[in-house]
Design a protein around this motif. Sequence first.
Motif, PDB file in Angstrom:
ATOM      1  N   ALA A 122      42.343  37.924  34.237  1.00 43.37           N
ATOM      2  CA  ALA A 122      42.673  36.908  35.239  1.00 43.37           C
ATOM      3  C   ALA A 122      41.443  36.530  36.057  1.00 43.37           C
ATOM      4  CB  ALA A 122      43.780  37.415  36.160  1.00 43.37           C
ATOM      5  N   LEU A 123      40.605  37.510  36.381  1.00 41.48           N
ATOM      6  CA  LEU A 123      39.377  37.215  37.126  1.00 41.48           C
ATOM      7  C   LEU A 123      38.433  36.359  36.285  1.00 41.48           C
ATOM      8  CD1 LEU A 123      38.701  40.724  38.725  1.00 41.48           C
ATOM      9  CD2 LEU A 123      39.459  38.669  39.926  1.00 41.48           C
ATOM     10  N   LEU A 124      38.330  36.655  35.010  1.00 38.92           N
ATOM     11  CA  LEU A 124      37.484  35.854  34.127  1.00 38.92           C
ATOM     12  C   LEU A 124      38.017  34.432  33.998  1.00 38.92           C
ATOM     13  CD1 LEU A 124      36.867  38.555  31.389  1.00 38.92           C
ATOM     14  CD2 LEU A 124      35.066  37.418  32.713  1.00 38.92           C
ATOM     15  N   ALA A 125      39.332  34.292  33.874  1.00 37.57           N
ATOM     16  CA  ALA A 125      39.925  32.959  33.758  1.00 37.57           C
ATOM     17  C   ALA A 125      39.732  32.167  35.039  1.00 37.57           C
ATOM     18  CB  ALA A 125      41.418  33.080  33.433  1.00 37.57           C
TER      19      ALA A 125
ATOM     20  N   VAL B 297      42.369  39.448  43.781  1.00 30.94           N
ATOM     21  CA  VAL B 297      42.865  40.819  43.717  1.00 30.94           C
ATOM     22  C   VAL B 297      44.079  40.981  44.629  1.00 30.94           C
ATOM     23  CG1 VAL B 297      42.315  43.227  44.215  1.00 30.94           C
ATOM     24  CG2 VAL B 297      40.612  41.761  43.112  1.00 30.94           C
ATOM     25  N   ALA B 298      43.986  40.436  45.842  1.00 31.95           N
ATOM     26  CA  ALA B 298      45.090  40.554  46.789  1.00 31.95           C
ATOM     27  C   ALA B 298      46.348  39.867  46.272  1.00 31.95           C
ATOM     28  CB  ALA B 298      44.673  39.965  48.135  1.00 31.95           C
ATOM     29  N   GLN B 299      46.180  38.721  45.603  1.00 35.16           N
ATOM     30  CA  GLN B 299      47.338  38.012  45.052  1.00 35.16           C
ATOM     31  C   GLN B 299      48.016  38.821  43.950  1.00 35.16           C
ATOM     32  OE1 GLN B 299      45.564  34.309  43.842  1.00 35.16           O
ATOM     33  NE2 GLN B 299      45.841  33.328  45.843  1.00 35.16           N
ATOM     34  N   ALA B 300      47.216  39.582  43.196  1.00 37.22           N
ATOM     35  CA  ALA B 300      47.779  40.389  42.112  1.00 37.22           C
ATOM     36  C   ALA B 300      48.451  41.650  42.624  1.00 37.22           C
ATOM     37  CB  ALA B 300      46.677  40.764  41.128  1.00 37.22           C
TER      38      ALA B 300
ATOM     39  N   THR C  13      32.478  42.464  37.176  1.00 45.45           N
ATOM     40  CA  THR C  13      32.238  43.837  36.728  1.00 45.45           C
ATOM     41  C   THR C  13      32.363  44.823  37.873  1.00 45.45           C
ATOM     42  OG1 THR C  13      30.736  43.031  35.008  1.00 45.45           O
ATOM     43  CG2 THR C  13      30.588  45.361  35.577  1.00 45.45           C
ATOM     44  N   ASN C  14      31.779  44.489  39.016  1.00 44.88           N
ATOM     45  CA  ASN C  14      31.846  45.387  40.172  1.00 44.88           C
ATOM     46  C   ASN C  14      33.260  45.482  40.734  1.00 44.88           C
ATOM     47  OD1 ASN C  14      29.136  45.862  39.935  1.00 44.88           O
ATOM     48  ND2 ASN C  14      28.529  44.473  41.573  1.00 44.88           N
ATOM     49  N   THR C  15      34.004  44.382  40.675  1.00 41.96           N
ATOM     50  CA  THR C  15      35.401  44.416  41.135  1.00 41.96           C
ATOM     51  C   THR C  15      36.233  45.317  40.238  1.00 41.96           C
ATOM     52  OG1 THR C  15      35.266  42.203  42.115  1.00 41.96           O
ATOM     53  CG2 THR C  15      37.467  43.024  41.568  1.00 41.96           C
TER      54      THR C  15
END
Length: 420
Positions: free
Chosen positions: A231-234, A120-123, A248-250
């Motif tokens: 991106a999180l799923l990948a 998340v921080a990178q995005a 999901t929570n993120t």
Amino acid sequence: MSSQTSSPAGRPAQCPVDHGGAITLDPFVADLDAESAALRAAGPLARVVLPGGVACYSVTHHAEARQLLTDPRLVKDIDVWGAWRRGEIPLDWPLIGLANPGRSMLTVDGEEHRRLRTLVAQALTVRRVERLRAGIEALTESMLDRLAALPAGEVVDLKAEFAYPLPMSVVSELMGVDAADHPRLKALFEKFFSTQTPPEEVPRMMADLGELFGRIVESKRREPGDDLTSALLAASEDGDHLTTEEITNTLQLMIAAGHETTISLIVNAVVALETHPEQRKLVLDGAVPWENVIEETLRWSTPTSHVLFRFATEDVPVGDRVLPAGEALIVSFGAIGRDEAQHGPSAGEFDVTRTPRHISFGHGPHVCPGAALSRLEAGVALPALYARFPSLSLAVPADALRNKPIVTQNDLFDLPVRLT
């Protein structure tokens, strides 16, 4: 923030209410300024009672908050909380979704926190967020065009027509949430944050949120897009080992925090400027940059009133007091923002000429990863709004504006204005 909760067996239906001497936080948030002043006056560590009769501690001064937000003796693991372990917190407590929101970077520490936060921080680095500017500017101008087409002098709810849809649209596109889900999200988040949600509706609301965000994640699993959820799923498939629950929570955390904070920032900045005409003149004359308005609003009328929770693994000294082991701590940003020890004797005044060093987006390793995005959205929205409507005015007296019954957010029901 999901329906995934754990709880000790035998939880009673009611909370204990004998909290002698503590400050009871108003569930209707009738006077946040007075409540924040009372918290500051109680000292850097105050005993408080949250809506629903749940007692905890609050840090209310700037220096002590910075210290505690980086203290390793304070953790996010709810199982450290004695009241939780003893079964004193009911599952239909209106704030249960904030106290026990499921596994995400909001509820873990150390290496696990770094693992969940990194993607998340990178995005959301300042550089990457800046690439979103052109799209935010175009969306802002489109919304202002629609407002400009309304009959002159007509009263408009600026929150509903501008301050809400702008950040919701931006964060939804970032996370890959379809606009068709916005009405349902709005209704569920209204219940999620409100202290007035009937207890019997809380479990269903939490389940509905979990189902909605679970469905979004599964749709992105089937058809990935150019968004952070995909991106999180990948990344999970590539070996970062994020579970479906964590993703999901993120997603839910980012949508909730990514629009609520910015809504309040925009609304509170407009109210502050309209109730301080000499400050507004400085900004509109170009004597002070809009960045100052944003930072001073974040300090003086911070979007987040209180953040829930941290839990003490051992006794922690705070000034001349002690946060006992097993107790819960909230961070009262509303009180902290006007701490005279940090901001001087004029801390209670809205002054866009100051350059405040505030912590309204948090401090240390858990600082809000969306801070740069929120600042960018407000930095686009506010100057564009006043460039289009330089004589904007409140349509009701400032003391008639109504706070929403949300302990965690400094939020209004609506913001009626005349756009001229």
